[in-house]
Design an enzyme around this catalytic site. Structure first.
Site, PDB file in Angstrom:
ATOM      1  N   GLY A 105       1.327   4.831  -4.705  1.00  0.00           N
ATOM      2  CA  GLY A 105       2.705   4.440  -4.979  1.00  0.00           C
ATOM      3  C   GLY A 105       2.800   3.243  -5.917  1.00  0.00           C
ATOM      4  O   GLY A 105       3.671   3.197  -6.796  1.00  0.00           O
ATOM      5  N   THR A 106       1.925   2.282  -5.740  1.00  0.00           N
ATOM      6  CA  THR A 106       1.970   1.095  -6.597  1.00  0.00           C
ATOM      7  C   THR A 106       1.776   1.483  -8.057  1.00  0.00           C
ATOM      8  O   THR A 106       2.504   1.021  -8.939  1.00  0.00           O
ATOM      9  CB  THR A 106       0.879   0.087  -6.165  1.00  0.00           C
ATOM     10  N   ASN A 121      11.647  -0.868   2.727  1.00  0.00           N
ATOM     11  CA  ASN A 121      10.502  -0.772   3.629  1.00  0.00           C
ATOM     12  C   ASN A 121      10.567  -1.761   4.787  1.00  0.00           C
ATOM     13  O   ASN A 121       9.857  -1.605   5.766  1.00  0.00           O
ATOM     14  CB  ASN A 121       9.208  -0.979   2.844  1.00  0.00           C
ATOM     15  N   GLN A 166       9.437   5.132   0.827  1.00  0.00           N
ATOM     16  CA  GLN A 166       9.785   5.240   2.252  1.00  0.00           C
ATOM     17  C   GLN A 166      10.812   6.352   2.509  1.00  0.00           C
ATOM     18  O   GLN A 166      11.247   6.533   3.650  1.00  0.00           O
ATOM     19  CB  GLN A 166      10.328   3.904   2.781  1.00  0.00           C
ATOM     20  N   SER A 176       4.576   8.365  -2.449  1.00  0.00           N
ATOM     21  CA  SER A 176       3.230   7.970  -2.028  1.00  0.00           C
ATOM     22  C   SER A 176       2.742   8.932  -0.953  1.00  0.00           C
ATOM     23  O   SER A 176       3.509   9.342  -0.087  1.00  0.00           O
ATOM     24  CB  SER A 176       3.262   6.544  -1.480  1.00  0.00           C
ATOM     25  N   GLY A 177       1.465   9.284  -1.009  1.00  0.00           N
ATOM     26  CA  GLY A 177       0.911  10.270  -0.082  1.00  0.00           C
ATOM     27  C   GLY A 177       0.706   9.754   1.334  1.00  0.00           C
ATOM     28  O   GLY A 177       1.024  10.437   2.303  1.00  0.00           O
ATOM     29  N   THR A 231      -9.822  12.356 -14.974  1.00  0.00           N
ATOM     30  CA  THR A 231      -9.941  13.609 -14.232  1.00  0.00           C
ATOM     31  C   THR A 231      -9.126  13.523 -12.948  1.00  0.00           C
ATOM     32  O   THR A 231      -9.186  12.528 -12.233  1.00  0.00           O
ATOM     33  CB  THR A 231     -11.426  13.880 -13.917  1.00  0.00           C
ATOM     34  N   CYS A 250       2.895  -5.568   3.797  1.00  0.00           N
ATOM     35  CA  CYS A 250       2.450  -5.999   2.478  1.00  0.00           C
ATOM     36  C   CYS A 250       2.498  -7.508   2.333  1.00  0.00           C
ATOM     37  O   CYS A 250       1.971  -8.057   1.378  1.00  0.00           O
ATOM     38  CB  CYS A 250       3.309  -5.372   1.396  1.00  0.00           C
TER      39      CYS A 250
END
Lengths: 394, 382
Positions: B70-71, B150, B179, B199-200, B237, B323
């Site tokens: 995400g960042t 968040n 979020q 974000s995963g 890649t 964070c």
């Protein structure tokens, strides 16, 4: 090619009847430190120690041995036959290195002739070798009074040894030669330095840490374990006892006056440390206290805190200034870890107005609200031990 | 002791479906750029993952750039626009409540000479669409507003801002949806969003995979140059296993997004009701708010101590925002300060963040732990 390293251990050679024991411990500690270095042999004959190592390993061996307590200095030495040409070559090599590396401009040669059958006398041999060196090495002159470098030539029965530079080592006494002590180890700057100094005087250190989870985090404990590991790297091995201290702290908090909280906490720590020490057969406790540094380290506080134990409480830093302690912490490699900001149990529960001059009577009175013996017994019961062994630069 | 993990806004455990997909993905080892069959097989998996993510977003067109998280996606959006449209103007608009991966990017741009307006939130933690739109000038190139905050869960008026900005076609609209993605049911279709960050590891995929969505026709400059993968926007890649995992997690999240929202809302309501009964507790309730995040302050207690006290009983939460725990120092949350909370409240703020797999029983057990630990800590004070 094989290289030799002369090991000097000054102080312990002074101690008459204990000397053999000290040397045995020193050799053991050196072996431990050199574990994993291939082809290294330690020779110990007639009051001198010599390490034999492959040429490729020399700087590695030197840097390891520099950190062995008890060793004062080291010299890489060249071994030659009993032949002036060979000795001369070794002298020239040694001087050339000194000119290149240490920018030496003046030298002298000192010959010791243990082998009296060698045909030349010491002074004569020195003159011959010095003359050849002056011819072979440029930019260098003789100065017998204040030379930048002294090249030593020892003529022995089987061979001659030539050496120049003295590499200083950490000094002190071999760890294990002075018995075992319990170090009150926090995550701060001072206590690891105090522990290191105790090791330097030959003590084997067992760390005792007071952990106040959940008032301090697992990261704070990890930090103290990292410090114990650094001490183990110096001393070979460190057992660390983690005391779960939360209940003691909350009981103090509940039952004792705020202003005496820290004093009583320190007294409980000493009581618990002494009990652990008794079980571990330790002989003294060591703290990082320095006189007047913080409220709990006034003489009045130390007096009141110390009153709970008859054990010797060693305070190697008692007269040190903070800046000096910090410098030492940087030297021994604990500083960067110590300044990580995780709170340890001393920084929480800090009262607004701690008593800087507590009186023994009032503290004893305040403690009557605590089940001291039970708290100590329970804390000791819940203590966990973990062992750290030296990483030897791996 | 059965653990209760209420810190899903920090990260989530792998979903079982994702774990399976991930294990299978290691056999698809080809380089998607290779000409041969191995490459084709890997490329097909990427294509499938893009479809899965688009579907979860509720869009049928546009570009998806997979990133290292995400960042990176937030950075790509902010710097990518700045580089591409330097000539168009020198102004950007964002808010005071953005995640550091957005805020710090803007602060870096300011050092490069850009002008940035940081719109403050109201005391409930939401920014108003009007305040954001008022900050837009003829010189504005980018507006960036997060979807769900968040720290508080506050949902920002993305649709109002996005639709209004459609009248200004030269202003790009970026939304940090980290979020929100896979949780907020509406998706982003018709919201007027040009760039959207995902974000995963907030939805059950592993760490190290994220994505930036670009509406069709939106152009930005890349941060990484090289082989030109990901439409030239993210050379290198592709992280094929990560992308497959992300696609799977997106598919799972999108499947019952509405029902999950309602379920979590029920949990959140129970949690809020329970917390409100506790001493010294203020629950922060922006409106509208994501039920996945519940922020509460315990005045006079230390958030850090509270976190460890709850952890000791098996309940995992975080202080204001994970964070902000940098090197052990908890910095005063900029979001909570912007909301006008007192320092004593900010210090005592913890965040509960829920997952769709949690149950009402989890919430009740968590409340019991919070209650006993808070009472214990309050009792230690005098």
């Amino acid at each position: 090619m094989t290289q030799h390293i002369i090991v000097r251990y000054g102080e312990i050679s002074l101690k008459g009847k204990n000397r053999a024991e000290f040397e045995r411990i020193l050799v053991r500690n050196m072996k431990q430190k050199l574990a994993g270095c291939k082809g290294v042999r330690i020779h110990h004959t007639g009051g001198r120690m010599m390490v034999e190592s492959d040429e490729t390993q020399v700087s590695n061996v030197l840097s390891r041995l520099q950190n062995v307590f008890g060793i004062v200095s080291l010299s890489p030495a060249k071994v030659t036959g009993l032949d002036v040409d060979q000795m001369s070559t070794a002298v020239v090599d040694t001087l050339s290195d000194a000119v290149k590396v240490d920018h030496a401009r003046t030298f002298k040669i000192e010959v010791r002739r243990a082998n009296k059958r060698f045909p030349m006398q010491s002074l004569e041999l020195a003159r011959v070798l010095g003359g050849r060196a002056l011819q072979a090495v440029s930019d260098i002159t003789v100065d017998v009074h204040h030379p930048d470098i002294t090249v030593f030539v020892e003529v022995r029965d089987q061979e001659a040894m030539v050496y120049g530079t003295k590499v200083p080592a950490v000094g002190g006494m071999p760890v294990g030669s002075a018995g075992r002590v319990g170090l009150l180890l926090s995550g701060g700057i001072d206590s690891p330095v105090a522990g290191w100094l105790a090791m330097k005087r030959g003590a084997e250190v067992e760390a005792i840490h007071f952990h106040s989870y959940p008032f301090t985090s697992e990261r704070a404990l990890q930090k103290v374990e990292d410090l114990a590991q650094i001490l183990a790297d110096w001393g070979g091995r460190v057992h660390m006892h983690t005391v779960h201290f939360t209940d003691v702290q909350t009981e103090i908090r509940k039952h004792c006056p705020d202003s005496l909280g820290i004093t009583i906490m320190r007294r409980m720590m000493l009581r618990i440390a002494e009990e652990i020490g008794r079980r571990r057969k330790l002989l003294a406790l060591v703290t990082g206290e320095s006189l007047g540094q913080v409220a709990s380290q006034t003489l009045e506080s130390m007096h009141v805190i110390n009153a709970v134990t008859r054990w010797p409480v060693l305070r190697p830093l008692v007269a040190e200034d903070k800046v000096d302690i910090m410098r030492r912490a940087r030297q021994i490699g604990t500083y960067e870890t110590s300044i990580l900001p995780y709170e340890d149990c001393c920084t929480l529960f800090v009262p607004k107005n701690p008593a800087t001059r507590p009186k023994l009577a009032e503290v004893e009175e305040a403690e009557r609200a605590l089940a001291v013996e039970r708290l100590v017994a329970e804390a000791v019961e819940r203590t966990e031990m973990k062992t750290f062994t030296a990483r030897n630069g791996e | 002791m059965e653990e209760i993990y209420f810190d899903t806004a920090a990260t989530t455990p792998l979903l079982p479906e994702v774990r399976d997909a991930l294990v299978a993905s290691f056999d698809v080892f080809g380089n998607p750029s290779s000409l041969h069959r191995k490459g084709v097989q890997a490329e097909a998996q990427l294509k499938r993952a893009r479809e899965q993510v688009r579907k979860c977003l509720g869009v049928s067109s546009g570009t998806l750039v997979f990133t290292g998280g995400g960042t990176e996606a937030n950075n790509l959006a902010v710097f990518g626009v700045a580089k591409q449209y330097r000539g168009r103007g020198g102004h950007m608009v964002t808010t005071q409540i953005e995640h550091p991966s957005v805020r710090e990017a803007f602060q870096a741009l300011e050092r490069d000479g850009w002008h940035v307006t940081y719109v403050p939130p109201a005391t409930d933690g939401s920014v108003s669409a009007e305040a954001v739109l008022d900050a837009v000038t003829d010189d504005t190139v980018l507006v960036s507003v997060m979807h769900v905050n968040n720290e508080t869960g506050a949902i920002q008026p993305i649709a109002d801002i996005g639709r209004a900005l459609q009248e200004r076609p030269k202003v790009l609209f970026h939304v940090d949806g980290i979020q929100a993605f896979g949780k907020v049911p509406s998706g982003i279709r018709d919201l007027g969003v040009d760039l959207y960050t995902m974000s995963g590891h907030k939805i059950g995929a592993p760490k190290g995979i994220g994505a930036l969505y670009l509406r069709q026709g939106v152009r930005i400059a890349p941060l990484l140059y090289g082989g030109g993968q990901e439409n030239g926007l993210r050379s290198g890649t592709e992280n094929v296993p990560g992308i497959i995992a992300f696609g799977t997690a997106a598919e799972v999240a999108g499947r019952h997004v509405e029902a999950r929202w309602q379920h979590v809302e029920q949990l959140s309501n129970a949690l809020v009701d329970g917390l409100r009964q506790l001493p010294r507790c203020t629950v922060h309730l922006p409106s509208p708010k994501s039920p996945y995040i519940v922020s509460a302050s315990f005045e006079g207690l230390k958030g850090e101590v509270l976190v460890h006290a709850l952890e000791a009983k098996g309940l995992y939460v975080s202080t204001g925002s994970a964070c902000s725990t940098r090197g052990g120092h908890v910095k005063a949350s900029h979001v909570l300060s912007a909301m006008g909370l007192s320092p004593a409240q900010i210090n005592g703020t913890i965040r509960f963040s829920l997952g769709p797999w949690h149950t009402l029983d989890d919430v009740h057990r968590a409340l019991a732990i919070v209650e006993s630990q808070v009472r214990w800590l309050v009792d230690l004070e005098r």
